[in-house]
Scaffold this motif. Structure first.
Motif, PDB file in Angstrom:
ATOM      1  N   SER A   1     -35.154 -16.175  50.280  1.00  0.00           N
ATOM      2  CA  SER A   1     -34.101 -15.750  49.358  1.00  0.00           C
ATOM      3  C   SER A   1     -34.515 -15.957  47.910  1.00  0.00           C
ATOM      4  O   SER A   1     -35.133 -16.966  47.565  1.00  0.00           O
ATOM      5  CB  SER A   1     -32.815 -16.534  49.633  1.00  0.00           C
ATOM      6  N   VAL A   2     -34.171 -14.993  47.083  1.00  0.00           N
ATOM      7  CA  VAL A   2     -34.311 -15.103  45.629  1.00  0.00           C
ATOM      8  C   VAL A   2     -32.987 -14.637  45.028  1.00  0.00           C
ATOM      9  O   VAL A   2     -32.560 -13.505  45.277  1.00  0.00           O
ATOM     10  CB  VAL A   2     -35.465 -14.235  45.082  1.00  0.00           C
ATOM     11  N   TYR A   3     -32.343 -15.507  44.265  1.00  0.00           N
ATOM     12  CA  TYR A   3     -31.015 -15.187  43.763  1.00  0.00           C
ATOM     13  C   TYR A   3     -31.061 -14.779  42.294  1.00  0.00           C
ATOM     14  O   TYR A   3     -31.958 -15.190  41.533  1.00  0.00           O
ATOM     15  CB  TYR A   3     -30.084 -16.379  43.975  1.00  0.00           C
ATOM     16  N   LEU A   4     -30.089 -13.967  41.899  1.00  0.00           N
ATOM     17  CA  LEU A   4     -30.084 -13.358  40.576  1.00  0.00           C
ATOM     18  C   LEU A   4     -29.116 -14.036  39.620  1.00  0.00           C
ATOM     19  O   LEU A   4     -28.844 -13.525  38.534  1.00  0.00           O
ATOM     20  CB  LEU A   4     -29.729 -11.870  40.705  1.00  0.00           C
ATOM     21  N   SER A   5     -28.601 -15.193  39.992  1.00  0.00           N
ATOM     22  CA  SER A   5     -27.645 -15.913  39.154  1.00  0.00           C
ATOM     23  C   SER A   5     -28.322 -16.636  38.003  1.00  0.00           C
ATOM     24  O   SER A   5     -27.660 -17.154  37.110  1.00  0.00           O
ATOM     25  CB  SER A   5     -26.848 -16.911  40.000  1.00  0.00           C
ATOM     26  N   ARG A   6     -29.653 -16.677  38.017  1.00  0.00           N
ATOM     27  CA  ARG A   6     -30.395 -17.243  36.885  1.00  0.00           C
ATOM     28  C   ARG A   6     -31.584 -16.340  36.578  1.00  0.00           C
ATOM     29  O   ARG A   6     -31.993 -15.516  37.399  1.00  0.00           O
ATOM     30  CB  ARG A   6     -30.855 -18.676  37.190  1.00  0.00           C
TER      31      ARG A   6
ATOM     32  N   PHE B   1     -34.311 -11.649  50.529  1.00  0.00           N
ATOM     33  CA  PHE B   1     -32.861 -11.490  50.568  1.00  0.00           C
ATOM     34  C   PHE B   1     -32.294 -11.904  49.214  1.00  0.00           C
ATOM     35  O   PHE B   1     -32.711 -12.916  48.639  1.00  0.00           O
ATOM     36  CB  PHE B   1     -32.262 -12.359  51.662  1.00  0.00           C
ATOM     37  N   THR B   2     -31.352 -11.123  48.701  1.00  0.00           N
ATOM     38  CA  THR B   2     -30.671 -11.497  47.478  1.00  0.00           C
ATOM     39  C   THR B   2     -29.198 -11.120  47.584  1.00  0.00           C
ATOM     40  O   THR B   2     -28.778 -10.512  48.579  1.00  0.00           O
ATOM     41  CB  THR B   2     -31.323 -10.844  46.241  1.00  0.00           C
ATOM     42  N   SER B   3     -28.428 -11.495  46.578  1.00  0.00           N
ATOM     43  CA  SER B   3     -26.977 -11.260  46.619  1.00  0.00           C
ATOM     44  C   SER B   3     -26.534 -10.498  45.380  1.00  0.00           C
ATOM     45  O   SER B   3     -26.987 -10.777  44.263  1.00  0.00           O
ATOM     46  CB  SER B   3     -26.230 -12.594  46.708  1.00  0.00           C
ATOM     47  N   LEU B   4     -25.623  -9.538  45.584  1.00  0.00           N
ATOM     48  CA  LEU B   4     -25.096  -8.730  44.482  1.00  0.00           C
ATOM     49  C   LEU B   4     -23.596  -8.872  44.305  1.00  0.00           C
ATOM     50  O   LEU B   4     -22.985  -8.065  43.609  1.00  0.00           O
ATOM     51  CB  LEU B   4     -25.432  -7.250  44.716  1.00  0.00           C
ATOM     52  N   HIS B   5     -22.997  -9.864  44.919  1.00  0.00           N
ATOM     53  CA  HIS B   5     -21.553  -9.990  44.715  1.00  0.00           C
ATOM     54  C   HIS B   5     -21.177 -11.381  44.236  1.00  0.00           C
ATOM     55  O   HIS B   5     -20.445 -12.132  44.853  1.00  0.00           O
ATOM     56  CB  HIS B   5     -20.758  -9.582  45.957  1.00  0.00           C
TER      57      HIS B   5
ATOM     58  N   VAL C   1     -36.774  -5.612  50.101  1.00  0.00           N
ATOM     59  CA  VAL C   1     -35.709  -6.374  49.438  1.00  0.00           C
ATOM     60  C   VAL C   1     -34.370  -5.887  49.977  1.00  0.00           C
ATOM     61  O   VAL C   1     -34.053  -4.703  49.879  1.00  0.00           O
ATOM     62  CB  VAL C   1     -35.740  -6.207  47.911  1.00  0.00           C
ATOM     63  N   VAL C   2     -33.604  -6.817  50.541  1.00  0.00           N
ATOM     64  CA  VAL C   2     -32.286  -6.502  51.091  1.00  0.00           C
ATOM     65  C   VAL C   2     -31.244  -7.312  50.322  1.00  0.00           C
ATOM     66  O   VAL C   2     -31.391  -8.532  50.177  1.00  0.00           O
ATOM     67  CB  VAL C   2     -32.213  -6.830  52.592  1.00  0.00           C
ATOM     68  N   ALA C   3     -30.215  -6.629  49.842  1.00  0.00           N
ATOM     69  CA  ALA C   3     -29.187  -7.291  49.038  1.00  0.00           C
ATOM     70  C   ALA C   3     -27.860  -7.332  49.766  1.00  0.00           C
ATOM     71  O   ALA C   3     -27.441  -6.353  50.385  1.00  0.00           O
ATOM     72  CB  ALA C   3     -29.013  -6.569  47.704  1.00  0.00           C
ATOM     73  N   ASP C   4     -27.212  -8.473  49.667  1.00  0.00           N
ATOM     74  CA  ASP C   4     -25.872  -8.656  50.224  1.00  0.00           C
ATOM     75  C   ASP C   4     -24.856  -8.077  49.246  1.00  0.00           C
ATOM     76  O   ASP C   4     -24.898  -8.379  48.046  1.00  0.00           O
ATOM     77  CB  ASP C   4     -25.637 -10.162  50.408  1.00  0.00           C
ATOM     78  N   VAL C   5     -23.945  -7.229  49.728  1.00  0.00           N
ATOM     79  CA  VAL C   5     -22.972  -6.617  48.832  1.00  0.00           C
ATOM     80  C   VAL C   5     -21.663  -6.365  49.580  1.00  0.00           C
ATOM     81  O   VAL C   5     -21.664  -6.045  50.771  1.00  0.00           O
ATOM     82  CB  VAL C   5     -23.521  -5.303  48.226  1.00  0.00           C
ATOM     83  N   SER C   6     -20.558  -6.513  48.881  1.00  0.00           N
ATOM     84  CA  SER C   6     -19.233  -6.289  49.451  1.00  0.00           C
ATOM     85  C   SER C   6     -18.639  -5.004  48.889  1.00  0.00           C
ATOM     86  O   SER C   6     -19.196  -4.376  47.974  1.00  0.00           O
ATOM     87  CB  SER C   6     -18.307  -7.462  49.105  1.00  0.00           C
TER      88      SER C   6
ATOM     89  N   GLY D   1     -32.855  -2.077  51.534  1.00  0.00           N
ATOM     90  CA  GLY D   1     -31.772  -2.229  52.495  1.00  0.00           C
ATOM     91  C   GLY D   1     -30.593  -2.952  51.897  1.00  0.00           C
ATOM     92  O   GLY D   1     -30.690  -3.593  50.845  1.00  0.00           O
ATOM     93  N   LEU D   2     -29.455  -2.828  52.565  1.00  0.00           N
ATOM     94  CA  LEU D   2     -28.235  -3.529  52.156  1.00  0.00           C
ATOM     95  C   LEU D   2     -27.694  -4.332  53.319  1.00  0.00           C
ATOM     96  O   LEU D   2     -27.691  -3.868  54.467  1.00  0.00           O
ATOM     97  CB  LEU D   2     -27.168  -2.537  51.702  1.00  0.00           C
ATOM     98  N   ARG D   3     -27.263  -5.540  53.009  1.00  0.00           N
ATOM     99  CA  ARG D   3     -26.538  -6.339  53.990  1.00  0.00           C
ATOM    100  C   ARG D   3     -25.059  -6.157  53.660  1.00  0.00           C
ATOM    101  O   ARG D   3     -24.578  -6.631  52.622  1.00  0.00           O
ATOM    102  CB  ARG D   3     -26.964  -7.802  53.907  1.00  0.00           C
TER     103      ARG D   3
END
Length: 349
Positions: free
Chosen positions: A5-10, A32-36, A63-68, A92-94
């Protein structure tokens, strides 16, 4: 498949870039990263996302991003407009809850779609089939659980994975990291609650025994040793145990647990043939607490030279010499060593 995982909050920096490179070189294939994250500025988030995907393209990583559903709206994206999503470099999208299966089916014809493994239902799968989803691009990914006591139950998890496999879906789950843990709780990001405080390598071995196809590190980083150990296990299937007092002749030697698995001990199938250790009886018989590495001495007759590791506390036996002990952090792995399992012993001194 292995991922991290690599997060985009920083801000992503040179250290992030080097970590991605090291993981790629070691054998990890997907990020894996997160977009929400609601407090993030959308423009900053998308700038960081493009930087992440550019680095991953250099390494030929997905790269797969988690999104709601809310995240899609905030980003100004539409599930019907997959080209906008692809333009960011995402492969991809999770998809989290709140997005209908008709849109998922459409998206699956253009890129990987990971659905929530824990909540996916028979009705969801029926809808996907009706809407002509491309099941070659659909996988089932479990969540990680930041709050202690909320991770999944082991038996429920296994049953769910078996059901998902019956429907032809690949399954992913998370292990915690042992480097920089993700805030705000910093309590690890496992899928299974019982994995929260154990080494990531043993959580990985356990997940692969529980019908999981892909393992991802949930936290920010893992140590270099863990990075390599997990990849080596996935590539070779060999479990490495750290042993204090390990005799030099056993260092790095590969063994196999016998096909007829014993209740109380791991029995190395090759030991009596190799005869690597002295079988002279010790002066004093020693107790054999869990994790004890032992060799049967000449008082055991034809068993002389057999090497074992105790799975439970056992009493002293004048026909058994204690020659080392598996380190405490690795003793959880003793119950993961099944029939024919390859084992390697390394010094913990």
């Amino acid at each position: 498949m292995l991922g991290f995982s690599v997060y985009l909050s920083r801000e992503l920096d040179a250290g992030t870039h080097e970590y991605i490179h090291q993981m790629a070189q070691t054998g990890y294939e997907t990020v894996f990263t997160s977009l929400h994250i609601p407090e993030d500025d959308v423009n900053v988030l998308l700038t960081r996302l493009r930087q992440l995907t550019a680095w991953c393209q250099e390494e030929q990583m997905q790269v797969v991003a988690d999104v709601s559903a809310d995240g899609f709206e905030r980003l100004g994206w539409s599930l019907q407009d997959y080209q906008t999503v692809s333009s960011t470099g995402l492969t991809g999208l999770r998809i989290d809850d709140g997005i209908n299966m008709r849109d998922v089916a459409l998206l699956s014809n253009h890129m990987l779609v990971a659905l929530n493994a824990s909540t996916l239902s028979e009705q969801d799968l029926t809808t996907l089939r009706t809407e002509q989803a491309n099941f070659d691009n659909i996988e089932a990914w479990h969540n990680y659980y930041p709050r202690p006591d909320t991770g999944l139950d082991r038996q429920w998890f296994l049953s769910k994975n078996q059901w998902l496999h019956q429907h032809g879906l690949k399954v992913m789950a998370f292990v915690p990291g042992d480097g920089q843990r993700r805030g705000p709780l910093f309590k690890g990001l496992p899928t299974l609650e019982e994995h929260r405080q154990i080494r990531p390598i043993w959580a990985t071995v356990d997940l692969l025994n529980l019908d999981v196809d892909s393992v991802f590190v949930g936290d920010e980083t893992v140590t270099e040793d863990t990075m390599k150990t997990i990849a080596a296990y996935v590539q070779t299937g060999i479990i490495s145990l750290h042993v204090s007092g390990l005799p030099e002749k056993l260092q790095g030697t590969e063994w196999h647990n016998r096909p007829d698995v014993a209740r109380d001990v791991i029995r190395f199938q090759e030991a009596r043939t190799r005869q690597l250790l002295s079988t002279e009886p010790g002066e004093v018989a020693q107790s054999r607490p869990v994790g004890s590495l032992t060799v049967d001495n000449s008082r055991y007759g034809r068993y002389a030279g057999e090497i074992q590791i105790t799975r439970h506390d056992l009493p002293a036996d004048k026909a058994v010499n204690v020659v080392g002990r598996v380190c405490q952090a690795d003793r959880v792995a003793l119950d993961l060593i099944d029939a024919h399992r390859a084992v390697q012993l390394v010094t913990d001194d």
